[in-house]
Design an enzyme around this catalytic site. Structure first.
Site, PDB file in Angstrom:
ATOM      1  CE  LYS A   1      36.231  46.458  38.427  1.00 37.73           C
ATOM      2  NZ  LYS A   1      35.838  46.954  37.092  1.00 37.73           N
TER       3      LYS A   1
ATOM      4  CB  SER B   1      34.887  50.704  37.863  1.00 37.71           C
ATOM      5  OG  SER B   1      34.859  49.586  36.997  1.00 37.71           O
TER       6      SER B   1
ATOM      7  CB  SER C   1      36.009  49.685  34.041  1.00 37.97           C
ATOM      8  OG  SER C   1      35.052  50.606  34.481  1.00 37.97           O
TER       9      SER C   1
HETATM   10  N1  GLN Z   1      33.137  54.527  33.746  1.00 34.06           N
HETATM   11  C1  GLN Z   1      32.099  53.851  33.011  1.00 34.06           C
HETATM   12  C2  GLN Z   1      30.833  53.807  33.830  1.00 34.06           C
HETATM   13  O1  GLN Z   1      30.833  54.412  34.830  1.00 34.06           O
HETATM   14  C3  GLN Z   1      32.563  52.485  32.623  1.00 34.06           C
HETATM   15  C4  GLN Z   1      32.492  51.528  33.749  1.00 34.06           C
HETATM   16  C5  GLN Z   1      33.031  50.177  33.413  1.00 34.06           C
HETATM   17  O2  GLN Z   1      33.611  49.952  32.353  1.00 34.06           O
HETATM   18  N2  GLN Z   1      32.750  49.252  34.287  1.00 34.06           N
HETATM   19  O3  GLN Z   1      29.871  53.209  33.489  1.00 34.06           O
END
Ligand code: GLN
Length: 480
Positions: free
Chosen positions: A72, A147, A171
């Protein structure tokens, strides 16, 4: 071939480490114009394969010998662009490797490239990327989740057997569920955060994706271990991650009632039922558990996460790293750099977090959120006095169409409703593929007490065995 098989054959001298890399490159070249999982491909990968070849020849026992891995793009890679999918990091290449990346390389893995994400890991669909969205390999009109959507898609598309993501509120697990892959988020502190670009430091963990349970265990174990460079890194010895389906038969699993109420699609509820039936037939005990404070988890998460983000993102000022929009004085320079460098979702988070922390509101918002966080952790601890593991749907629905939630941040946030509590409590969790709804993969989330990661892998291995991997296929991209 999965990662375990590749490493074994490379170590045995039956497979040259250049070959899996060539295969991965060929598949990416053929398919990634549609999927767009990668932001950057590593031009040094062939040279790295050459180095692995030499190390294998000297008899080094490398657990990931020659395994191509996708990373990532919020993990620092030395000399290789690390963008966080943000305009503000334009032109930035870190002078060092994140500890997780360093450990991958030490294990003989070959980093083939950096994957797309929501800007600074803020989002649930990989649509909040300055470089455009990644598409779900199972249906190119749908999101891969987020994400870590690029890493999930890279594994689902069969480019690489394993990939790294990060999980602050779901994420890794949510995109794993949306792409039919396995996703693992360790106990907070298990994997070093050194070199993981900070979003919400008390929640962030590096996580892993794979298509088989043994691969997920292999790559996760390589990453674990104390790191003095991360003050929150645990000193506890890493778990013995040797997934054992037989051991799982003795486990008691608590189904979390609050996550099985309204809001789930019929396919999701059906997948939970079938998961239960198949494992009950193997001797696993299932009970129902209530965690009433989970209803407040999403609200607490979006206060804690944004508060920490507003502080962490203060460092992108046009002076230290990346993009700079020049101006006559330094304050204007910072203002313009931030105005132009950050995308709309990141700005929204900074504003919300700054508000939650501002004097007069601190106690009402941030302080309250911390109390909810404490209570959620206590309820989990109470549940784990009765059961060995908890199970929930990973997400209430399968992958949604591109654009479907972009105009409504609340709708987008709701796709994390089943995952955020785990981060608030610092627990380990794993999402495993457990069904399909109208051709789209579905995931089930297993949650364990802190440091009891081995139970997650044991139960996942048992489910994989009884279903004969039926839900763990590569997405059917080739025919398109
Ligand atoms: N979707 C969640 C957010 O927008 C989690 C994001 C993540 O785990 N980096 O904060």
């Amino acid at each position: 071939m999965d990662a375990v098989a590749i490493a074994q054959r490379v170590r045995a001298g039956e497979l040259d480490p250049g070959e899996p890399l060539r295969d991965a490159r060929e598949r990416v070249a053929r398919l990634d114009a549609q999927v767009r999982a990668f932001l950057t491909l590593n031009p040094e990968a062939e040279a790295e394969a050459e180095a692995v070849r030499r190390r294998v020849a000297t008899g080094e026992a490398l657990p990931l010998a020659g395994v191509p891995v996708a990373v990532k793009d919020n993990l620092a890679t030395r000399g290789l662009a690390t963008t966080c999918a943000s305009g503000i990091l334009e032109g930035f290449a870190p002078p060092y490797d994140a500890t997780a990346v360093r450990r991958l390389r030490a294990a003989g893995a070959i980093i083939i490239g950096k994957t797309n994400l929501d800007e600074f890991a803020m989002g649930s669909s990989t649509e909040h990327s300055a470089f455009g969205p990644t598409r779900n390999p199972w249906d190119l009109k749908r999101v891969p989740g987020g994400s870590s959507g690029g890493s999930a898609a890279a594994v689902a598309a069969g480019y690489v057997p394993v990939a790294l993501g990060s999980d602050t509120g779901g994420s890794v697990r949510q995109p794993a569920a949306f792409t039919g892959t396995l996703g693992f988020k360790p106990t907070y502190g298990r994997i070093s955060r050194y070199g993981l670009v900070a979003f919400a430091s008390s929640l962030d963990q590096v996580g892993t994706f794979a298509r088989t349970v043994r691969d997920l265990a292999r790559v996760s174990l390589v990453l674990m271990g104390h790191d003095p460079a991360d003050a929150t890194s645990l000193k506890a010895a890493p778990p013995a991650l040797e997934p054992d389906p037989a051991r799982a038969r003795a486990l008691t699993v608590g189904l979390v009632r609050e996550t099985l109420e309204a809001g789930n699609t019929p396919g999701v509820l059906d997948a939970v039922d079938r998961f239960r039936e198949r494992l009950e037939a193997e001797g696993v005990r299932f009970v129902e558990v209530e965690l009433p404070s989970l209803r407040h988890a999403l609200a607490a998460y979006y206060l804690v996460a944004t508060a920490e983000a507003s502080s962490n993102l203060a460092r992108y000022d046009g002076v230290h790293y990346g993009r700079r929009v020049a101006a006559g004085d330094v304050l204007t320079l910072m203002e313009r750099t931030r105005e132009r460098g950050f995308g709309p979702e990141v700005k929204r988070r900074i504003l919300m977090g700054t508000f939650a922390l501002s004097s007069g509101y601190y106690d009402a918002y941030y302080g309250r959120a911390l109390k909810v966080r404490r209570r959620i952790a206590d309820e989990f601890a109470g549940a784990f006095r009765e059961v060995d593991l908890l199970a929930t749907p990973t997400t209430p629905t399968p992958a949604f169409p591109l654009g479907a939630k972009l105009d409504d941040p609340m709708e987008m946030y709701l796709s994390d409703v089943d995952t955020v509590a785990v981060n608030l409590a610092g627990l380990p969790a794993l999402s495993l593929p457990a069904g399909f709804e109208e051709g789209l993969p579905l995931g089930i989330q297993l949650i364990a007490p802190a440091l009891a990661e081995d139970r997650l892998f044991d139960l996942a291995a048992l489910f994989e065995q009884v279903t004969e991997g039926a839900y763990q296929q590569t997405a059917p991209l080739d025919g398109r």
